[in-house]
Design a protein around this motif. Structure first.
Motif, PDB file in Angstrom:
ATOM      1  N   PHE A  37      52.061   0.177  29.465  1.00  0.00           N
ATOM      2  CA  PHE A  37      51.178   1.065  28.709  1.00  0.00           C
ATOM      3  C   PHE A  37      52.009   2.153  28.031  1.00  0.00           C
ATOM      4  O   PHE A  37      52.713   2.905  28.690  1.00  0.00           O
ATOM      5  N   ARG A  46      40.980   0.605  29.987  1.00  0.00           N
ATOM      6  CA  ARG A  46      40.980  -0.857  29.808  1.00  0.00           C
ATOM      7  C   ARG A  46      42.211  -1.476  30.460  1.00  0.00           C
ATOM      8  O   ARG A  46      42.128  -2.528  31.101  1.00  0.00           O
ATOM      9  N   HIS A  47      43.353  -0.828  30.308  1.00  0.00           N
ATOM     10  CA  HIS A  47      44.599  -1.328  30.888  1.00  0.00           C
ATOM     11  C   HIS A  47      44.480  -1.387  32.416  1.00  0.00           C
ATOM     12  O   HIS A  47      44.862  -2.384  33.038  1.00  0.00           O
ATOM     13  N   GLN A  83      44.354  -4.708  34.922  1.00  0.00           N
ATOM     14  CA  GLN A  83      45.259  -4.866  36.061  1.00  0.00           C
ATOM     15  C   GLN A  83      44.479  -5.157  37.336  1.00  0.00           C
ATOM     16  O   GLN A  83      44.892  -5.986  38.142  1.00  0.00           O
TER      17      GLN A  83
END
Length: 149
Positions: free
Chosen positions: A76, A140-141, A145
């Motif tokens: 990220f 969102r990241h 995950q």
């Protein structure tokens, strides 16, 4: 040449929240100058300093959180570009988790308040669309995950 700043979107996970998406809170600092806007810890790159070192230094200076208290999240990195007083500015944000959610935040003179906030409140405080988009991208990241686990 554009001003360049670097910082972290710092978050913590609260173990007691279900569903998991509700357990993430983001750290925002309220400036003690100008319009008292809310922002993640960030600051200008010093001569000879690399970007990630700047982000770590500024996070320690502004929030009292050092590298030993943070876990940088892989994959990220967001770059924001905007103008400040007619001059271009670039800001790079990494994403970092506070290892111990109970760690105290210690503000510098540059800030007058801080808040841990879930995504929608954080976006409301953030005010600027590009920062709101960055916070949503971070969420969102993290959700992607969690889905892989």
């Amino acid at each position: 040449m554009a001003l360049r700043a670097c910082g972290f979107i710092v978050f913590r996970r609260l173990a007691s929240c279900i569903p998991p998406a509700g357990n993430i809170e983001y750290l925002l600092l309220q400036t003690s100058y100008g319009e008292h806007h809310w922002t993640p810890p960030k600051g200008h790159v010093d001569p000879g300093e690399d970007d990630l070192t700047t982000a770590l230094r500024e996070t320690r200076e502004e929030a009292g959180l050092g590298a030993e208290q943070l876990r940088v999240i892989d994959g990220f990195l967001q770059e924001l570009r905007y103008e400040v007083r007619g001059k271009p500015k670039e800001v790079l944000y990494w994403l970092a988790e506070l290892r111990d959610p109970g760690t105290a935040v210690t503000l510098s003179d540059e800030h007058q308040d801080y808040r841990w906030a879930q995504l929608e409140e954080a976006c409301s405080l953030a005010g600027y669309k590009d920062l709101q988009d960055t916070l949503r991208a971070a969420q969102r990241h993290l959700e992607a995950q969690q889905d892989k686990q």
